[in-house]
Write a protein that holds these residues in place. Sequence first.
Motif, PDB file in Angstrom:
ATOM      1  N   GLU A  48       0.829  -1.206   0.000  1.00 40.05           N
ATOM      2  CA  GLU A  48       0.000   0.000   0.000  1.00 40.05           C
ATOM      3  C   GLU A  48       0.863   1.256   0.000  1.00 40.05           C
ATOM      4  OE1 GLU A  48      -3.638   2.036   2.593  1.00 40.05           O
ATOM      5  OE2 GLU A  48      -2.877   0.054   3.110  1.00 40.05           O
ATOM      6  N   ASN A  52       0.868   4.220  -2.876  1.00 34.45           N
ATOM      7  CA  ASN A  52       0.673   5.651  -2.593  1.00 34.45           C
ATOM      8  C   ASN A  52       1.828   6.489  -3.121  1.00 34.45           C
ATOM      9  OD1 ASN A  52      -1.786   5.265  -1.253  1.00 34.45           O
ATOM     10  ND2 ASN A  52      -0.775   4.864   0.693  1.00 34.45           N
ATOM     11  N   GLU A  56       1.686   9.548  -6.086  1.00 33.78           N
ATOM     12  CA  GLU A  56       2.235  10.906  -5.931  1.00 33.78           C
ATOM     13  C   GLU A  56       3.313  11.194  -6.974  1.00 33.78           C
ATOM     14  OE1 GLU A  56       1.172  13.280  -3.950  1.00 33.78           O
ATOM     15  OE2 GLU A  56      -0.421  11.928  -3.272  1.00 33.78           O
TER      16      GLU A  56
END
Length: 481
Positions: A48, A52, A56
Amino acid sequence: MGKRRLKAVTEYIGQRKPLGGLLFLLPRIFSSEYKDSAGGDDEKPGKELLWNILVELERLLIHANIRYPVYFAFEDDKIDAVLADVKRNDATGLPATATTGGYKLVVTAPEPRKLAPPTMTNIQGWLPGLKADGDSNQLPTIAIVASYDTFGAAPALSVGSDSNGSGVVALLEIARLFSLLYKNPKTRGRYNLLFGLTSGGPYNYNGTHKWLRSFDQRLRESIDYAICLNSFGSVDNELWLHVSKPPENAYIKQIFEGFHNVAEEVDLKVGLRHKKINISNPRVAWEHEQFSRLRVTAATLSELPLAPELLESTGGLFDNRHFVSEAAIFRSIKLVAESLARHIYGQQGKNVNIFADDSSLGVNPSYVQSWLDLLSRTPRVAPFLSKTDPLIMAMEKELEVHTVEVNVQHEVLDGMFTFYDLTNAKLYIYQVASVTFDLLLLLVLGSYLIILFSFLVITTRGLDDLISLFRRPPSRKVKTA
């Protein structure tokens, strides 16, 4: 890459320092050659966090003004060894210079060329319903639609397993299931089914817009409602039905209740989200909004609770096969197929199971997995897909198997962006020796040649001849007249 390094990259790009290029090394999990258990519901440690970070990073690369090339490569044993050596040198505080040596990275690729306005390809299939004897009225139509192309900072890695590979897989499986029902007149519904695989999704669903504009008024008015499939691969058990008409609308209520009732039977939750559209605003966040602009009732079923921004959630770096849950896709397919069937056959609110798992009409896991595998190793950025691309031909052929009157439409993508070719290149890494090493080698070779020369002169002419070579010759007096 951790959050600290991502922050450093962000600051470095923001400072606009001159660079020859920027190279990102991606974990092996993003390589199509990587073999591991894919699609499991259990998340691996750090998965995870990696997801993420890549979200970004891609947002940064897409929206930042970067004046040098950006490359992506996969980690392997050789490049890991180079990286470890660079880190060791960096830890000693000795930067790579002419005196210390280092590595030289060379990319062999021609200068990128501007592409002509790209072509989008829409594919549609048709399952005609059964008219009652003596009925001259046109049958109503239900449209099932999914956008298949992707967009990302690295076009060659934009496979979009979830967005929107899962939607494409769901549409093909739903077409297969209903073809089994519609091939028998006794089980053929009194609704026409229109299946559409559209292009231009990341660009305000430009392909959907042109596909709908090609419809004649009679067909457009016959559409009872359209359901657009978008991103089902999350491990979460919650989906959202996005609509443009107010939730109080009687027809919207009927559609939502149909999905909501079936969702409870397949261990899913379905919520309703309303987003009013602004016709004067060119931004189209959901595919169903293109239908709504033509006053056609439509909805998008998605795991995304909110409308994504432009060029976000379009199948980028982070949207990989190993981040997708096959079980979630199976449940979503069962939800859509069962909800549509109960609406078509007038079984709303009844405890019937038309597509039972243990029957011949059950969802076929092997079929879903094979198509998901294919889509997950095939980049689908529209400007780099030709009209005869093998994937487009495969999807067309698949619809021909399960539907009739398959039509292919080619349209030019409206000029929102300028695209350039060259999505792949080969990177060469050379180890460069230091200047100190070269000087030392030159000194050794020079000494060896001098010794060898002296030895040969002594053995052939004698020591006196060798010494005479280094004596100053006697000066000659110039006689003048």
